[in-house]
Scaffold this active site. Structure first.
Site, mmCIF file in Angstrom:
data_model
loop_
_atom_site.group_PDB
_atom_site.id
_atom_site.type_symbol
_atom_site.label_atom_id
_atom_site.label_comp_id
_atom_site.label_asym_id
_atom_site.label_seq_id
_atom_site.Cartn_x
_atom_site.Cartn_y
_atom_site.Cartn_z
ATOM 1 N N GLU A 185 0.703 -1.187 -0.113
ATOM 2 C CA GLU A 185 0.133 -0.047 0.037
ATOM 3 C C GLU A 185 0.877 1.105 -0.028
ATOM 4 O OE1 GLU A 185 -2.634 1.088 -0.570
ATOM 5 O OE2 GLU A 185 -4.381 0.157 0.121
ATOM 6 N N ASP A 186 0.240 2.356 -0.596
ATOM 7 C CA ASP A 186 1.061 3.763 -0.602
ATOM 8 C C ASP A 186 0.822 4.220 0.881
ATOM 9 O OD1 ASP A 186 -1.701 3.953 -1.048
ATOM 10 O OD2 ASP A 186 -1.556 5.676 -2.468
ATOM 11 N N PHE A 203 -3.002 15.782 4.721
ATOM 12 C CA PHE A 203 -3.034 15.365 3.329
ATOM 13 C C PHE A 203 -1.894 15.411 2.586
ATOM 14 C CE2 PHE A 203 -4.466 15.400 -1.390
ATOM 15 C CZ PHE A 203 -4.833 14.403 -1.261
ATOM 16 N N ARG A 255 0.812 12.251 -9.211
ATOM 17 C CA ARG A 255 1.175 10.834 -9.068
ATOM 18 C C ARG A 255 2.776 10.894 -9.492
ATOM 19 N NH1 ARG A 255 -2.956 7.561 -7.263
ATOM 20 N NH2 ARG A 255 -4.936 7.626 -8.423
ATOM 21 N N ASP A 313 -4.569 5.232 6.109
ATOM 22 C CA ASP A 313 -5.346 6.276 6.802
ATOM 23 C C ASP A 313 -6.388 5.695 7.576
ATOM 24 O OD1 ASP A 313 -5.703 8.994 6.232
ATOM 25 O OD2 ASP A 313 -7.608 8.659 5.599
HETATM 26 P P1 IMP Z 1 -7.960 4.200 3.775
HETATM 27 O O1 IMP Z 1 -8.847 3.201 3.386
HETATM 28 O O2 IMP Z 1 -8.521 5.383 4.547
HETATM 29 O O3 IMP Z 1 -6.857 3.822 4.723
HETATM 30 O O4 IMP Z 1 -7.167 4.908 2.609
HETATM 31 C C1 IMP Z 1 -6.600 4.427 1.751
HETATM 32 C C2 IMP Z 1 -6.272 5.171 0.544
HETATM 33 O O5 IMP Z 1 -6.909 6.460 0.453
HETATM 34 C C3 IMP Z 1 -5.004 4.852 0.248
HETATM 35 O O6 IMP Z 1 -4.361 3.895 -0.377
HETATM 36 C C4 IMP Z 1 -4.872 6.247 -0.873
HETATM 37 O O7 IMP Z 1 -4.917 5.982 -1.993
HETATM 38 C C5 IMP Z 1 -5.893 7.239 -0.239
HETATM 39 N N1 IMP Z 1 -5.064 8.194 0.757
HETATM 40 C C6 IMP Z 1 -5.344 8.299 2.020
HETATM 41 N N2 IMP Z 1 -4.590 9.367 2.436
HETATM 42 C C7 IMP Z 1 -4.124 10.070 1.513
HETATM 43 C C8 IMP Z 1 -3.548 11.168 1.443
HETATM 44 O O8 IMP Z 1 -3.047 11.900 2.593
HETATM 45 N N3 IMP Z 1 -3.095 11.605 0.281
HETATM 46 C C9 IMP Z 1 -3.566 10.968 -1.014
HETATM 47 N N4 IMP Z 1 -4.228 9.635 -0.942
HETATM 48 C C10 IMP Z 1 -4.530 9.318 0.396
HETATM 49 MG MG MG Z 2 -4.223 3.352 -2.468
#
Ligand code: IMP
Ligand code: MG
Length: 180
Positions: A103-104, A156, A169, A107
């Site tokens: 994963e990148d 963010f 990106r 969150d």
């Molecule tokens: P989660 O499901 O809330 O954990 O979010 C996961 C996905 O939301 C990540 O894989 C990202 O693609 C996107 N994401 C979460 N935080 C950020 C951020 O700060 N910048 C850009 N994309 C984000």
């Molecule tokens: Mg992602």
């Protein structure tokens, strides 16, 4: 490094490419050690993790490693929608495999939790996760990734694969939304 502007918002330099490379290298060493005699399947969660996955996969240098892709979407603009859409499903069988989700960023943890649940249905041998970035204070579901590059506050960010509405990106460094 200078500030960049996207969708009328200003972002300032946050993590330089040299620092990213250093953490990618460190994570690769740990993964290489832990999966030395395995045939791991790296599972790259598109779109955000494609650059990190490409760098990490090569840096690990594991002879018997494989990579597959899955695509989820949960963010719109700078906000999580709270829902995860599966855009492209998994087209391979993970039964009995050692899966390493790439994963990148983690969150809320919603995407990761949904993916782990789906994988578990196929009875993989093991499922672990590596995430370049992790926002521990934002985590509402599931657990922390087993391997983390950087822990960051709930801000963010973009660049190095991370986007704002599909843009930014391609920035080699990571930037953070400027406050105030
Ligand atoms: P989660 O499901 O809330 O954990 O979010 C996961 C996905 O939301 C990540 O894989 C990202 O693609 C996107 N994401 C979460 N935080 C950020 C951020 O700060 N910048 C850009 N994309 C984000
Ligand atoms: Mg992602």
């Amino acid at each position: 490094m200078e500030e960049v502007t996207y969708q009328g918002m200003t972002f300032e330099p946050y993590i330089r490419r040299e620092e990213i490379a250093k953490q990618v290298h460190r994570l690769a060493q740990e993964i290489k050690r832990d999966y030395a005699n395995e045939n791991p399947l790296f599972l790259c969660v598109l779109n955000g993790s494609f650059i990190f996955a490409a760098d990490l996969f090569r840096a690990c240098g594991l002879h018997d490693a494989e990579i597959a892709f899955i695509r989820f979407k949960s963010y719109e603009g700078t906000q999580s929608t709270g829902k995860v859409k599966e855009i492209m499903g998994l087209d391979i069988d993970v039964t009995g495999r050692n899966v390493l989700i790439v994963e990148d960023i983690i969150d809320s943890g919603i995407t990761a939790a949904q993916l782990r649940k789906e994988l578990d249905k196929q009875n993989p041998k093991s499922v672990k996760m590596v995430s370049l970035l992790f926002k521990p204070e934002a985590l509402t579901v599931g657990k922390a990734p087993e391997y983390v590059g950087f822990e960051i506050p709930c801000k963010f960010i973009l660049g190095y694969g991370l986007d704002i509405d599909e843009l930014a990106r391609n920035l080699p460094d990571i930037y953070v939304l400027k406050e105030g």
